[in-house]
Write a protein that holds these residues in place. Structure first.
Motif, mmCIF file in Angstrom:
data_model
loop_
_atom_site.group_PDB
_atom_site.id
_atom_site.type_symbol
_atom_site.label_atom_id
_atom_site.label_comp_id
_atom_site.label_asym_id
_atom_site.label_seq_id
_atom_site.Cartn_x
_atom_site.Cartn_y
_atom_site.Cartn_z
ATOM 1 N N GLY A 34 7.393 4.691 0.525
ATOM 2 C CA GLY A 34 6.631 5.780 0.467
ATOM 3 C C GLY A 34 5.918 4.671 -0.877
ATOM 4 N N ASP A 35 6.061 5.832 -2.187
ATOM 5 C CA ASP A 35 4.901 5.196 -3.167
ATOM 6 C C ASP A 35 6.320 3.875 -3.873
ATOM 7 O OD1 ASP A 35 3.528 6.520 -3.336
ATOM 8 O OD2 ASP A 35 4.082 8.258 -4.509
ATOM 9 N N TRP A 36 7.394 3.703 -3.568
ATOM 10 C CA TRP A 36 8.314 2.502 -3.914
ATOM 11 C C TRP A 36 7.426 1.383 -3.340
ATOM 12 C CZ3 TRP A 36 12.617 4.388 -7.376
ATOM 13 C CH2 TRP A 36 13.443 5.758 -7.235
ATOM 14 N N VAL A 37 8.160 0.135 -4.321
ATOM 15 C CA VAL A 37 7.962 -0.660 -3.152
ATOM 16 C C VAL A 37 8.673 -1.826 -4.146
ATOM 17 C CG1 VAL A 37 6.704 -3.255 -3.266
ATOM 18 C CG2 VAL A 37 5.870 -1.076 -2.653
ATOM 19 N N GLU A 38 9.332 -2.696 -3.541
ATOM 20 C CA GLU A 38 10.561 -3.404 -3.777
ATOM 21 C C GLU A 38 10.160 -5.494 -3.311
ATOM 22 O OE1 GLU A 38 14.948 -3.365 -2.442
ATOM 23 O OE2 GLU A 38 15.137 -1.244 -3.790
ATOM 24 N N TYR A 39 9.996 -5.938 -4.686
ATOM 25 C CA TYR A 39 9.188 -7.519 -4.270
ATOM 26 C C TYR A 39 10.436 -8.634 -5.147
ATOM 27 C CZ TYR A 39 4.795 -5.041 -5.135
ATOM 28 O OH TYR A 39 3.793 -4.587 -4.847
ATOM 29 N N HIS A 40 11.111 -9.997 -4.042
ATOM 30 C CA HIS A 40 10.658 -10.268 -4.464
ATOM 31 C C HIS A 40 10.307 -11.432 -5.925
ATOM 32 C CE1 HIS A 40 12.941 -14.603 -3.673
ATOM 33 N NE2 HIS A 40 13.266 -14.810 -4.416
ATOM 34 N N ALA A 41 10.360 -10.831 -6.640
ATOM 35 C CA ALA A 41 9.729 -11.435 -8.139
ATOM 36 C C ALA A 41 9.181 -13.180 -8.312
ATOM 37 C CB ALA A 41 9.781 -10.036 -9.490
ATOM 38 N N ALA A 42 10.759 -13.202 -8.375
ATOM 39 C CA ALA A 42 10.437 -14.537 -8.816
ATOM 40 C C ALA A 42 12.322 -15.543 -8.745
ATOM 41 C CB ALA A 42 10.544 -15.228 -10.202
#
Length: 186
Positions: free
Chosen positions: A52-60
């Protein structure tokens, strides 16, 4: 600062941040650290999952450093009902959808408290995966030395013999030793 290599270990740790819609009209997005990935490779905001509107990132990917002098803090973190690491984020400013930057990851709740006290960084508590718990526990078992509590003893100096700061020595004092000198009128 000298670091004894025998009492120091480091592990690359990937940080997963979740972006969700903001709850106010002043903040478009809400960011939260939700997981860590032990031994992760480098990443620069790689999208991992979208729902949906949620996104998970491998940020760093940052280094989790363990120091032999801080084993007491690591023991404290491991004794928690859910052992956790602490992700320290610096809030984003302006561009990139206000993405926060990952400052560091620590297993020391004392270090995390220092960053939280400053009020400039965001500190998120993230559960440790079982493999990371084992790695930190092995480090603590290898390097922790219990320090015996030593109660401080008072010195034997008598402090009741002299009354420092009572009254003013320039005034002849018959009764009230706490009065202040009067201003002379010329």
């Amino acid at each position: 600062m000298y670091i004894n290599p025998a009492k120091y270990e480091a592990l690359p740790l990937g940080v997963v941040l979740r972006r969700a819609p903001g709850v106010t009209r002043w903040k478009k997005w809400s960011w939260k650290a939700v997981a860590v990935l032990p031994g992760a490779g480098s990443a620069n905001w790689r999208e991992m999952r979208r729902q949906g509107d949620w996104v998970e990132y491998h940020a760093a990917t940052v280094s989790l450093d363990l120091h032999g002098a801080e084993t007491e803090a690591y023991k404290n973190a491991l004794s928690d009902s859910r052992p956790s690491v602490f992700v320290v984020l610096r809030p984003g400013e302006g561009s990139d959808g206000d993405r926060p930057s990952v400052l560091l990851v620590t297993a020391s709740p004392y270090e995390a408290q220092d960053y939280a006290d400053s009020g400039e960084e965001i500190v998120e508590k993230v559960p440790m995966p079982p493999g990371l718990v084992a790695w930190v526990r092995d480090f603590v078992d290898a390097h922790h030395v219990e320090e015996e509590f030593v109660k401080r003893k008072r010195d034997r100096k008598r402090i009741d013999l002299v009354e420092d700061g009572v009254g003013d020595v320039r005034i002849q004092q018959d009764t009230d030793v706490y009065r202040a000198p009067k201003r002379r009128l010329q």
